[in-house]
Scaffold this motif. Sequence first.
Motif, short mmCIF file in Angstrom:
data_model
loop_
_atom_site.label_atom_id
_atom_site.label_comp_id
_atom_site.label_asym_id
_atom_site.label_seq_id
_atom_site.Cartn_x
_atom_site.Cartn_y
_atom_site.Cartn_z
N MET A 1 49.27 44.23 46.65
CA MET A 1 48.78 43.82 47.96
C MET A 1 47.46 44.49 48.30
SD MET A 1 50.79 45.32 51.23
CE MET A 1 50.44 46.99 51.61
N LEU A 2 47.17 45.65 47.72
CA LEU A 2 45.98 46.38 48.08
C LEU A 2 44.79 46.03 47.20
CD1 LEU A 2 47.62 49.82 48.79
CD2 LEU A 2 46.89 48.10 50.42
N ASP A 3 45.00 45.19 46.19
CA ASP A 3 43.89 44.70 45.40
C ASP A 3 43.17 43.61 46.19
OD1 ASP A 3 44.31 46.26 43.03
OD2 ASP A 3 46.07 45.04 42.64
N LYS A 4 41.98 43.28 45.74
CA LYS A 4 41.17 42.30 46.45
C LYS A 4 41.59 40.88 46.09
CE LYS A 4 36.30 41.11 47.24
NZ LYS A 4 34.91 41.43 46.84
N THR A 5 41.67 40.02 47.10
CA THR A 5 41.96 38.61 46.88
C THR A 5 40.80 37.78 47.41
OG1 THR A 5 44.35 38.98 47.07
CG2 THR A 5 43.56 36.73 47.35
N ARG B 1 42.26 43.04 35.45
CA ARG B 1 42.62 41.65 35.21
C ARG B 1 42.46 40.82 36.48
NH1 ARG B 1 49.22 42.50 34.99
NH2 ARG B 1 49.49 42.52 37.26
N LEU B 2 42.38 39.52 36.29
CA LEU B 2 42.47 38.55 37.38
C LEU B 2 43.80 37.81 37.23
CD1 LEU B 2 38.92 36.88 37.38
CD2 LEU B 2 39.74 38.70 38.86
N VAL B 3 44.41 37.45 38.37
CA VAL B 3 45.66 36.70 38.35
C VAL B 3 45.49 35.43 39.17
CG1 VAL B 3 48.11 36.73 38.90
CG2 VAL B 3 47.01 38.82 38.10
N LEU B 4 45.84 34.29 38.57
CA LEU B 4 45.71 32.98 39.22
C LEU B 4 47.09 32.38 39.40
CD1 LEU B 4 43.12 31.49 36.67
CD2 LEU B 4 42.66 33.12 38.51
N GLY C 1 39.38 26.74 47.11
CA GLY C 1 40.72 26.60 47.68
C GLY C 1 41.81 27.35 46.96
N THR C 2 41.50 27.98 45.83
CA THR C 2 42.50 28.70 45.05
C THR C 2 42.33 30.21 45.23
OG1 THR C 2 42.66 26.95 43.38
CG2 THR C 2 43.39 29.14 42.72
N LEU C 3 43.44 30.91 45.46
CA LEU C 3 43.40 32.35 45.62
C LEU C 3 43.35 33.02 44.25
CD1 LEU C 3 46.03 32.89 48.46
CD2 LEU C 3 43.55 32.89 48.66
N ILE C 4 42.43 33.95 44.10
CA ILE C 4 42.26 34.71 42.87
C ILE C 4 42.49 36.18 43.20
CG2 ILE C 4 40.78 35.16 40.88
CD1 ILE C 4 41.21 32.18 41.40
N HIS C 5 43.45 36.81 42.52
CA HIS C 5 43.76 38.21 42.78
C HIS C 5 43.01 39.09 41.78
CE1 HIS C 5 46.92 36.83 45.45
NE2 HIS C 5 47.31 36.02 44.50
N GLN C 6 42.17 39.97 42.31
CA GLN C 6 41.41 40.90 41.48
C GLN C 6 42.13 42.24 41.44
OE1 GLN C 6 37.53 41.09 43.30
NE2 GLN C 6 36.88 39.14 42.43
N GLU C 7 42.58 42.64 40.26
CA GLU C 7 43.33 43.88 40.11
C GLU C 7 42.49 44.85 39.29
OE1 GLU C 7 47.14 42.93 38.53
OE2 GLU C 7 47.70 41.65 40.22
N LYS C 8 41.77 45.69 39.99
CA LYS C 8 40.86 46.61 39.31
C LYS C 8 41.60 47.59 38.41
CE LYS C 8 37.04 49.80 40.21
NZ LYS C 8 36.19 50.45 41.25
N ARG C 9 42.70 48.14 38.93
CA ARG C 9 43.44 49.13 38.14
C ARG C 9 43.96 48.54 36.83
NH1 ARG C 9 46.19 53.92 38.28
NH2 ARG C 9 48.29 53.96 37.44
N ASN C 10 44.43 47.28 36.89
CA ASN C 10 44.95 46.62 35.69
C ASN C 10 43.86 45.88 34.90
OD1 ASN C 10 47.69 47.35 36.17
ND2 ASN C 10 47.82 45.71 37.69
#
Length: 280
Positions: free
Chosen positions: A1-5, A21-24, A10-19
């Motif tokens: 939840m604390l990573d940047k989205t 990776r990007l998650v779609l 129209g599509t949410l992309i989750h940016q996970e700096k620690r991991n």
Amino acid sequence: MLDKTVKIDGTLIHQEKRNSRLVLTQTPESNWESLLPKVKKMAYENKFGKIVGRVPEGAIKTFQLNGYRIEAKIPGLYNGHTTGYFLADYLNKDRMFLDKSQLKKSESIRAMAKAAQGSGENISERLPSNLSIQELNTGDIVQISKLHRKAFSPSSSPVYEPENLLQLFNQNHLFYGLFRQDELVVTALVKLDEDESNVEILDFATHPSYCGENLSYYLVPEIKRSTSILGYKTIYTLVRASSYGFNITLSKLGFILAGTLLNNTVVGNTLENMNVWYLN
């Protein structure tokens, strides 16, 4: 939840700096043919090593044409009838491979889990008399926060802050708690997806004094029971592939191994492979 989205087309992309990776994930607005090149550009700009997509069956050809490979498959992930896939694109090619020791341990755990399949499905009927389970609410935030502070280091999980816990409660998340007498000793964090009719078990927190007792074993059947009553069709979770205990626990409880996400998640200071387990 604390990573940047962020949102692209129209599509949410989750940016996970620690991991790194990007998650779609699929949304009604997702146009993968135009979106995936933009996502790869974003990953390169952020120097991320991996992109993960969790999408329904109809999207996999587009992903594969863009260089993604299937790492896990969950029948009925979407509303109980459409198969879901985890696909990965590796910008850092080293993340695609396991060394011999990792591979050997992973194979050993898989074999042991397979041998234990379904052997503990009635575990909830054997809950010790000094333990009790209940769904938690916002009135329990102080207790949850105290437990999380003891169970997690700040760098691995900042979710113990009360304001972050409240945010989770307000965003279709549930907490389940296991008590020994009146002491909260284990919590499970669950994410509900009403549109997809599935449930993801995100994390367990165990009081350090009770680690090794495998108390989370008792919480999973309650999650299954209560979310089934609410109409959710499928439960899934990601577990460290190097963890003998919880992989075997899930297999005992009837979960099925969907696949393995390679070098996917940082646990402590180590990039771990994650086994995907599901039940429907």
